[in-house]
Structure formats: structure tokens, C-alpha cells
Scaffold this motif. Sequence first.
Motif, mmCIF file in Angstrom:
data_model
loop_
_atom_site.group_PDB
_atom_site.id
_atom_site.type_symbol
_atom_site.label_atom_id
_atom_site.label_comp_id
_atom_site.label_asym_id
_atom_site.label_seq_id
_atom_site.Cartn_x
_atom_site.Cartn_y
_atom_site.Cartn_z
ATOM 1 N N PHE A 191 31.612 40.495 35.853
ATOM 2 C CA PHE A 191 30.925 40.534 34.486
ATOM 3 C C PHE A 191 31.027 38.578 34.375
ATOM 4 O O PHE A 191 31.695 37.849 34.919
ATOM 5 C CB PHE A 191 31.923 40.935 32.923
ATOM 6 N N ARG A 192 30.451 38.073 33.020
ATOM 7 C CA ARG A 192 30.013 36.833 32.443
ATOM 8 C C ARG A 192 30.004 36.094 31.470
ATOM 9 O O ARG A 192 29.589 37.565 30.712
ATOM 10 C CB ARG A 192 29.325 36.245 33.563
ATOM 11 N N GLN A 193 30.336 35.659 30.603
ATOM 12 C CA GLN A 193 30.983 35.230 29.549
ATOM 13 C C GLN A 193 29.661 33.844 29.062
ATOM 14 O O GLN A 193 30.870 32.780 30.052
ATOM 15 C CB GLN A 193 31.930 35.703 28.770
ATOM 16 N N ALA A 194 28.584 33.048 29.084
ATOM 17 C CA ALA A 194 28.509 32.280 28.411
ATOM 18 C C ALA A 194 28.188 31.358 26.600
ATOM 19 O O ALA A 194 29.172 32.428 26.376
ATOM 20 C CB ALA A 194 26.958 31.709 28.671
ATOM 21 N N PRO A 195 28.610 30.155 26.616
ATOM 22 C CA PRO A 195 29.338 29.148 25.598
ATOM 23 C C PRO A 195 28.246 30.517 24.239
ATOM 24 O O PRO A 195 26.792 30.444 24.414
ATOM 25 C CB PRO A 195 28.585 28.150 25.514
ATOM 26 N N GLY A 196 29.584 30.700 23.575
ATOM 27 C CA GLY A 196 28.544 31.530 22.333
ATOM 28 C C GLY A 196 28.455 33.075 22.480
ATOM 29 O O GLY A 196 27.642 33.379 21.521
ATOM 30 N N LYS A 197 28.261 32.960 23.473
ATOM 31 C CA LYS A 197 27.375 34.402 23.865
ATOM 32 C C LYS A 197 29.119 35.517 23.626
ATOM 33 O O LYS A 197 29.788 35.394 23.853
ATOM 34 C CB LYS A 197 26.489 34.529 24.900
ATOM 35 N N GLU A 198 28.074 36.141 23.912
ATOM 36 C CA GLU A 198 29.355 38.008 24.049
ATOM 37 C C GLU A 198 29.257 38.282 25.858
ATOM 38 O O GLU A 198 27.852 37.630 26.616
ATOM 39 C CB GLU A 198 28.268 39.332 23.743
ATOM 40 N N ARG A 199 30.192 38.513 26.092
ATOM 41 C CA ARG A 199 30.604 38.928 27.428
ATOM 42 C C ARG A 199 29.666 40.276 28.257
ATOM 43 O O ARG A 199 29.033 40.970 27.409
ATOM 44 C CB ARG A 199 31.897 39.539 27.710
#
Length: 122
Positions: free
Chosen positions: A37-45
Amino acid sequence: QVQLVESGGGLVQPGGSLRLSCATSGGAFSTYTMGWFRQAPGKEREFVATINRSGISTVYVDSVKGRFTISRDNAKNTVYLQMNSLKPEDTAIYYCAASKIYTMLARSYDYWGQGTQVTVSS
């Protein structure tokens, strides 16, 4: 209790490649579906990819199809994510996770690593 440790993240230029690894311990690795999985700044996983226990079946999010490849080595208790043709929008913290069921749903994963940062920038 399963422990997961990711490695291989870093800074790469657009179009470049990285290979993430996730080493596990404390559990029967071959009995778990493994996911990235990944999570970018300000975004949902976000779900990226998953691989079943035997390694025969895989699923990818549309945005990485043809660029990323998930694989596993049950003898080494390790899952990999080969990332090619990287784009700036791939920038995120990447997490590996383990589940007893074959799923893309983050809430169904029981164990998580601490994450590794991937930054795609020129």
C-alpha cells in the motif's frame, strides 16, 4: 505476531526504478497474502498490489499496471515490489502488510510494516 520491515526506498528520477523489499519474521509467511500500500502527503492510504500465498495470483491498482511487479520468496520470508518507469505521482510512503485472506482491502490486513519513503523527482 508477525513483524514486517520494508527497505529499498529512496530518491529516484522520473523514469527510474526501485525495488522494495519486505522481510518478515514471527509467523508462517507462506500462509499469508502479502500486499503493498502507499500513502502520499494529504491523501488516504491506497492499495498498490497484492499477491496470494503461493505467489501465483496477483492484483494491481490500475495506475501501476505494467510498471510495478509484486513477487515473493517463501523460502526467504520476503515480498518484493519492483517499480519501473516511476512517475512523480508515485511519491509516497510504501507499506507492506500481511493478511490471512486474499484481498485488496487495507482493513483486512492484520500486520503492517513501518513504511519506506519513495520520492520520484528530478
